[in-house]
Design an enzyme around this catalytic site. Sequence first.
Site, PDB file in Angstrom:
ATOM      1  N   GLY A 279       0.718  -1.494   0.113  1.00 45.37           N
ATOM      2  CA  GLY A 279      -0.133  -0.005   0.195  1.00 45.37           C
ATOM      3  C   GLY A 279       0.605   1.191   0.275  1.00 45.37           C
TER       4      GLY A 279
ATOM      5  N   ARG B 265       0.504  -5.523  -6.333  1.00 48.70           N
ATOM      6  CA  ARG B 265       1.161  -6.567  -5.343  1.00 48.70           C
ATOM      7  C   ARG B 265       1.296  -8.002  -6.950  1.00 48.70           C
ATOM      8  NH1 ARG B 265      -0.713  -5.010  -0.576  1.00 48.70           N
ATOM      9  NH2 ARG B 265      -2.083  -3.715  -0.271  1.00 48.70           N
ATOM     10  N   SER B 266       2.081  -8.543  -6.321  1.00 48.43           N
ATOM     11  CA  SER B 266       2.260  -9.415  -7.315  1.00 48.43           C
ATOM     12  C   SER B 266       2.226 -11.100  -6.692  1.00 48.43           C
ATOM     13  CB  SER B 266       3.725  -9.493  -7.621  1.00 48.43           C
ATOM     14  OG  SER B 266       4.118 -10.233  -8.921  1.00 48.43           O
TER      15      SER B 266
ATOM     16  N   GLY C  79       5.809  -1.923   3.578  1.00 44.18           N
ATOM     17  CA  GLY C  79       5.511  -2.996   4.968  1.00 44.18           C
ATOM     18  C   GLY C  79       5.351  -4.372   5.074  1.00 44.18           C
ATOM     19  N   ASP C  80       4.818  -5.506   6.028  1.00 42.69           N
ATOM     20  CA  ASP C  80       5.190  -6.623   6.358  1.00 42.69           C
ATOM     21  C   ASP C  80       5.737  -7.695   5.137  1.00 42.69           C
ATOM     22  OD1 ASP C  80       2.359  -6.327   6.300  1.00 42.69           O
ATOM     23  OD2 ASP C  80       2.243  -8.344   7.132  1.00 42.69           O
TER      24      ASP C  80
ATOM     25  N   THR D 274       4.538   2.283   5.843  1.00 37.00           N
ATOM     26  CA  THR D 274       3.038   1.416   5.805  1.00 37.00           C
ATOM     27  C   THR D 274       1.951   2.424   7.624  1.00 37.00           C
ATOM     28  OG1 THR D 274       1.677  -0.387   6.441  1.00 37.00           O
ATOM     29  CG2 THR D 274       3.541   0.109   7.782  1.00 37.00           C
TER      30      THR D 274
ATOM     31  N   ASP E 197      -0.003   2.050   8.704  1.00 36.24           N
ATOM     32  CA  ASP E 197      -1.067   0.775   9.897  1.00 36.24           C
ATOM     33  C   ASP E 197       0.483   1.297  10.758  1.00 36.24           C
ATOM     34  OD1 ASP E 197      -2.789   0.107   8.697  1.00 36.24           O
ATOM     35  OD2 ASP E 197      -1.881  -1.875   8.108  1.00 36.24           O
TER      36      ASP E 197
ATOM     37  N   ASP F   1       2.606  -0.866  11.885  1.00 29.56           N
ATOM     38  CA  ASP F   1       2.396  -2.282  12.572  1.00 29.56           C
ATOM     39  C   ASP F   1       3.807  -3.246  12.815  1.00 29.56           C
ATOM     40  OD1 ASP F   1       2.148  -2.886  10.347  1.00 29.56           O
ATOM     41  OD2 ASP F   1       0.436  -4.244  10.472  1.00 29.56           O
TER      42      ASP F   1
ATOM     43  N   ARG G 150     -25.334  14.349  18.201  1.00 29.84           N
ATOM     44  CA  ARG G 150     -25.469  13.195  17.463  1.00 29.84           C
ATOM     45  C   ARG G 150     -24.307  12.071  17.996  1.00 29.84           C
ATOM     46  NH1 ARG G 150     -27.059  14.292  11.981  1.00 29.84           N
ATOM     47  NH2 ARG G 150     -28.913  14.229  12.587  1.00 29.84           N
TER      48      ARG G 150
ATOM     49  N   MET H 141      -8.586   3.363   9.065  1.00 28.65           N
ATOM     50  CA  MET H 141      -7.859   1.794   8.542  1.00 28.65           C
ATOM     51  C   MET H 141      -7.291   1.207   9.621  1.00 28.65           C
ATOM     52  SD  MET H 141      -6.547   2.567   4.847  1.00 28.65           S
ATOM     53  CE  MET H 141      -7.618   2.484   3.395  1.00 28.65           C
TER      54      MET H 141
ATOM     55  N   ARG I 273     -24.856   8.197  13.281  1.00 27.80           N
ATOM     56  CA  ARG I 273     -24.796   8.590  11.445  1.00 27.80           C
ATOM     57  C   ARG I 273     -23.130   7.812  11.994  1.00 27.80           C
ATOM     58  NH1 ARG I 273     -28.927   9.816  11.895  1.00 27.80           N
ATOM     59  NH2 ARG I 273     -29.652  11.522  10.305  1.00 27.80           N
TER      60      ARG I 273
ATOM     61  N   GLN J  47      -7.851   8.018   3.612  1.00 29.00           N
ATOM     62  CA  GLN J  47      -5.845   8.509   4.934  1.00 29.00           C
ATOM     63  C   GLN J  47      -4.438   8.270   3.918  1.00 29.00           C
ATOM     64  OE1 GLN J  47      -8.086   6.023   8.322  1.00 29.00           O
ATOM     65  NE2 GLN J  47      -9.025   5.655   6.661  1.00 29.00           N
TER      66      GLN J  47
END
Length: 321
Positions: free
Chosen positions: A10, A71-72, A101-102, A125, A127, A129, A162, A169, A245, A253
């Site tokens: 990503g 991606r492959s 990333g990983d 990444t 994330d 992580d 509200r 993500m 909502r 993002q």
Amino acid sequence: MRIAVLTSGGDAPGMNAAVRAGVRAADAAGVQTYGVRDGFAGLIEGRLEPLDSRSVSGLLHLGGTFLGTARSSRFRTSEGRREALTHLDLAEIEGLVAIGGDGTFRGIDALSREGHVRVVGVPGTIDNDLSGTDFTLGFDTAVNTALESIDRIRDTATSHGRLFFVEVMGRASGWLALYAGLAGGASEVLVPEQPTDVERVRARVQQTFAAGKRFCLVIVAEGDDAGGAYAVAERVAEGTGIDYRVTALGHVQRGGPPTMRDRVVASVLGDAAVAALLEGADRVMLGQRRGEIVRTPLETTWSRPDRAPHELLALMARLAR
């Protein structure tokens, strides 16, 4: 020596800045750099092109990746990796810098083990992580992008009294949700790292409005075990009569100009990655811990992923009043 650089997985803000830093560091050392178009897919097809300091000018502030990413499934096979190694051999490339990333790191780790090319990784990444770095490239930008949207949603939530559920993500990691919720004044944050108790969330929402607050925000990581923001919202609001909502921020993002932090970290790590290759390093990721550059074996980065810290989750609960 010749090296190549690719971006994979990503896209994340700061990838371009890291490529720029790596190319210019190599240029300063008298090393020829090649860029790989469209990640592992492009590597299998031999789509390499020479890069120099001028060809990466004007990239520092751009989001995404000018090299492209894809991606492959072929690269997951030994046959696909052999094709990639053949193209690297033909170009006389001895080292590879991979930003991702990983999944990216698993790929280059296998590539190095099966061939003679040395590889280093730069964590890119949103994330956040990967083990071996405090923050990955793109995380700071993604959090601030989410936070800007949350601030706007809060205005509407307050005006209408509200409840809003905001999905960010994070299929396996709650870093984005936690930091966005903490900085955005959310009443609840739901993350993959801990099971969701719908009854507890409903009680928190009701307590929030009972305390006289005009708004209530629940931030949900897309990988939350209750099924995401829409499913959680329906279950939490059931039988309460509370008007709610749901907003899923989605791929907004990922994009946009990288923040100052992401630009600086990308520059530091891109430069360090080239230095590591020139020193003979192989199968390591370059990261930062408390401001210091550290090298972590690639396998460690995905086998011991960093999870959203429970102390910050506890802080969230104390401050959400």
